[in-house]
Design an enzyme around this catalytic site. Structure first.
Site, PDB file in Angstrom:
ATOM      1  N   CYS A 167       0.877  -1.180   0.000  1.00 36.31           N
ATOM      2  CA  CYS A 167       0.000   0.000   0.000  1.00 36.31           C
ATOM      3  C   CYS A 167       0.909   1.222   0.000  1.00 36.31           C
ATOM      4  O   CYS A 167       1.074   1.895   1.012  1.00 36.31           O
ATOM      5  CB  CYS A 167      -0.915  -0.006   1.213  1.00 36.31           C
ATOM      6  N   ALA A 169       1.397   4.321  -1.817  1.00 34.70           N
ATOM      7  CA  ALA A 169       1.218   5.768  -1.978  1.00 34.70           C
ATOM      8  C   ALA A 169       1.156   6.456  -0.612  1.00 34.70           C
ATOM      9  O   ALA A 169       0.633   5.874   0.340  1.00 34.70           O
ATOM     10  CB  ALA A 169      -0.055   6.044  -2.784  1.00 34.70           C
ATOM     11  N   PRO A 170       1.702   7.666  -0.488  1.00 33.87           N
ATOM     12  CA  PRO A 170       2.266   8.508  -1.552  1.00 33.87           C
ATOM     13  C   PRO A 170       3.700   8.197  -1.942  1.00 33.87           C
ATOM     14  O   PRO A 170       4.231   8.791  -2.867  1.00 33.87           O
ATOM     15  CB  PRO A 170       2.169   9.913  -0.952  1.00 33.87           C
ATOM     16  N   LYS A 173       7.836   5.901   1.955  1.00 30.95           N
ATOM     17  CA  LYS A 173       8.446   4.658   2.450  1.00 30.95           C
ATOM     18  C   LYS A 173       9.062   3.862   1.297  1.00 30.95           C
ATOM     19  O   LYS A 173      10.094   3.206   1.468  1.00 30.95           O
ATOM     20  CB  LYS A 173       7.413   3.813   3.193  1.00 30.95           C
ATOM     21  N   ASP A 208      -0.371   0.196  -5.234  1.00 29.90           N
ATOM     22  CA  ASP A 208      -1.469   0.869  -4.543  1.00 29.90           C
ATOM     23  C   ASP A 208      -2.769   0.546  -5.259  1.00 29.90           C
ATOM     24  O   ASP A 208      -2.801   0.427  -6.489  1.00 29.90           O
ATOM     25  CB  ASP A 208      -1.268   2.381  -4.469  1.00 29.90           C
ATOM     26  N   CYS A 323      -1.057   3.871  11.201  1.00 26.14           N
ATOM     27  CA  CYS A 323      -0.969   5.114  11.972  1.00 26.14           C
ATOM     28  C   CYS A 323      -2.204   5.213  12.869  1.00 26.14           C
ATOM     29  O   CYS A 323      -2.769   6.277  13.077  1.00 26.14           O
ATOM     30  CB  CYS A 323      -0.826   6.330  11.070  1.00 26.14           C
TER      31      CYS A 323
END
Length: 685
Positions: A167, A169-170, A173, A208, A323
């Site tokens: 996953c 985007a953006p 990482k 993504d 997060c």
């Protein structure tokens, strides 16, 4: 986590806009008090947590550690910027100067205790703002939340690793992952140590699910100019198998081409989440937060994690991160995946890694609560048709939780080191996963039952052969994206380029490709690593490829005047010029006759002007002396920038230059010239 664009303000008036959001949510506070996040700690720990949740989030950035001048940039920042940022006051508040993030390797990450709006608007911080923007555009730094830097650090990547960012985007990482690969290979820069790129056999595949967000990755990747990244667009929870060449047994007469499923050495699953660790920057969450959102996200998160574990090599590692602070999205997902994989996967103890990083262990127990803070003991107790509960949301008995070592997960709270909230777990696959052991009703109603890995490995060959009968030679014609089509090394355009620039025979010229259906080089020619090519050619119309490779050559229109001069001089001009993205990678393989030295003053003139006339250059400068020797068309300008000559930092610059009969031009876009100017001279000349 989805985007949140609503603008809000601080206190009883929020801090970055005019609409009013009160930084209070009794439901949120009640929910996490009941979860007893800080068990065994002083009673005021929760108060400290809430206090920091209401504070603006600092600005953080990291210097790209594999870049050839990373430490020069670090020294430059600390010498020329940090001293001028002492005693800065904004609206009556003193802003501390930037400091190093103590836990980040090599001291290459910084924290500025001011939010980005303050940095943008405050006159004393304008110079810092220009530095952050220009260096970010140049790919030398990444503006990234501190805790967001953690997952790649826990993956321990190596140069030979094939890595999946599920996953992505953006893309911050993803960028960090490829930087780590190059750093481990002792490559100071993909651009400036390109002969050593052969030691990097791996690849980062960035995926993504959202096509628009997948396109956001392209900007991050273009800044890196790496031939070892590929962007794809799929639902991570149903990520298709990717094939590569397998063994090729012979029947005595014919060699049989086989394919095998690509398994990944490292996987990052930074999954969609409620984002309630991001209250400090997403202020709208104070009024929008809902405990119920975790119930809808949990099944998706679990599917993504289990799909990632299926795609992981035995012996490989996967980092699961969010997060979010919510255990339903964190420990519950990890626990369910560990139980579902039947002992084939275990949590890795990373408590000693990054020793200066403050963290709490994973929770061994939690409550399943709805928006009204009603507690459920099992799915059967749920009478609310707006939410769906599954057994996987509850903790296992204490003894089982201990055996799974859920405490090896890491929780980061804002008050620990002035960050956002975050969750990280590192999982290692020790055996193949027997997918038939999954009970979809027990974990999530939409989980697919798959055959065991070893059986799936054997059976997919036949499926792939059947589907290939209808495919074309060009990658991706089934999808909307332009296909990746590899160019025959004997193509006229490739032979012209190789002969004109004197490309060394050791350079893999069979790895050039174009992005069009015809496979003819009509505009741009790209280059990528060998595994990239293998994946493109083995997965035609199966995988949605979005972006990858580095632009090496661009077709250049030759004016009639230039053609006439060329005929007069009896010298050829190549109608493909070297692109700035690929100049540093291809340079070590080019004939020295295409390199011409220039000084800083010469470079400043080229940055400031389009096609400056030869008379504009100083008689004593290197470029004017070199001009007459320089062939018409594309050449490479080489500038050894030194602080003793007025540069802000020492760095070797290689850029394509186009020589006309009486002028020359630096072949950079305006934005690239601005970034180069700011980097070298501290201003846009």
């Amino acid at each position: 986590m989805g985007k949140r664009n609503k603008k809000v303000t601080q206190g009883k008036r929020a801090y970055n806009d005019k609409s009013e959001i009160v930084l209070e949510n009794k439901q949120f506070e009640g929910y996490y008090k009941k979860q007893n996040l800080f068990r065994g700690k002083p009673n005021d720990e929760f108060d400290s947590f809430m206090e920091y949740m209401r504070k603006p989030l600092p600005t953080t950035f990291r210097i790209c550690g594999y870049r050839h001048h990373a430490f020069e940039l670090k020294n430059h920042f600390e010498k020329y910027y940090v001293p001028s940022l002492k005693n800065v006051v904004h609206e009556g508040q003193t802003i501390p100067p930037p400091t190093v993030l103590p836990w980040y390797p090599d001291g290459l990450a910084y924290i500025v205790d001011a939010q980005k709006d303050v940095i943008r608007k405050s006159p004393p911080l304008k110079r810092l703002q220009r530095f952050l923007v220009s260096e970010n555009e140049a790919g030398n730094i990444n503006r990234q939340e501190a805790v967001s830097m953690l997952p790649p650090l826990f993956l321990d990547v190596e140069p030979h690793h094939v890595i999946l960012d599920m996953c992505a985007a953006p893309g911050s990482k993803t960028a960090q992952l490829i930087e780590a690969v190059y750093k481990k290979a002792n490559i100071k820069d993909a651009a400036h140590d390109s002969k050593n790129l052969k030691s990097v056999e791996g690849l980062v595949i960035a995926n993504d699910a959202d096509p628009k967000r997948a396109q956001m990755l392209v900007h991050q990747i273009n800044r890196l100019n790496s031939p070892n990244i590929l962007v794809v667009n799929h639902d991570a929870s149903t990520m298709p198998n990717i094939y590569v060449k397998g063994s090729s047994p012979s029947d005595g007469l014919n060699v049989i081409e086989e394919k095998k499923i690509l398994k990944f050495d490292r996987i990052l699953a930074d999954v969609p989440c409620s984002g309630d660790g991001t209250f400090r920057k997403n202020l709208s969450l104070w009024r929008e937060w809902s405990a119920n959102s975790a119930f809808s996200l949990h099944p998706l998160q679990l599917r993504i994690l289990i799909r990632g574990l299926q795609l992981l090599k035995v012996g490989g590692c996967l980092v699961y991160s969010t997060c979010s602070i919510n255990p339903i999205e964190n420990e519950a997902v990890v626990t369910a995946a560990l139980k579902a994989t039947g002992g084939a996967v275990s949590l890795v103890d990373v408590s000693k890694k990054l020793p200066l990083l403050k963290r709490d262990p994973g929770l061994l127990s939690w409550k399943v609560l709805d928006d009204s803070l009603n507690e459920f003991q099992s799915p059967a107790e749920n009478t609310n048709d707006k939410i769906e509960l599954t057994e996987s949301m509850w903790p296992l008995p204490e003894e089982e939780m201990s055996k799974l070592h859920i405490e090896r997960c890491a929780r980061l709270y804002p008050h620990m080191q002035n960050t956002g909230g975050f969750f990280v777990a590192v999982l290692q696959k020790t055996d193949p996963i027997n997918s038939r052991s999954f009970d979809p009703k027990k974990y999530t109603a939409s989980m697919e039952i798959l055959p065991p890995e070893n059986k799936r490995q054997r059976t997919e060959k036949g499926v792939d052969e059947a589907s290939n009968s209808t495919l074309t030679k060009s990658g991706n014609s089934y999808f909307d994206e332009e296909p990746f089509v590899y160019i025959n090394p004997d193509d006229t355009s490739i032979k012209t380029i190789v002969d004109f620039y004197g490309i060394d025979p050791s350079f893999p010229r069979d790895q050039f490709f174009v992005r069009n259906q015809s496979g003819i080089p009509v505009r741009s020619i790209y280059f990528a690593c060998s595994l990239f090519k293998e994946i493109i050619e083995a997965n035609t119309n199966r995988v949605k490829f979005v972006h990858g490779g580095v632009r090496f050559f661009v077709k250049q229109e030759i004016s009639q005047l230039l053609k006439d001069f060329s005929l007069k001089a009896n010298k050829d001009i190549c109608n493909f010029r070297i692109h700035s993205n690929g100049v540093n990678i291809i340079s070590p393989f080019l004939n020295e006759k295409h390199f011409y030295d220039a000084g800083l003053k010469d470079l400043k003139i080229l940055v400031k002007n389009e096609y400056p006339h030869v008379e504009q250059f100083s008689e004593s400068g290197m470029l004017k002396k070199e001009f007459e020797k320089m062939p018409l068309g594309c050449n490479i300008l080489r500038v050894d920038a030194q602080t003793k000559d007025g540069a802000l930092m020492d760095m070797l610059i290689l850029q394509p230059i186009w020589r006309s009969p009486t002028s020359c031009n630096l072949m950079l876009a305006r934005k690239e010239k601005q970034n180069l100017s700011l980097e070298l001279f501290g201003m846009d000349v």
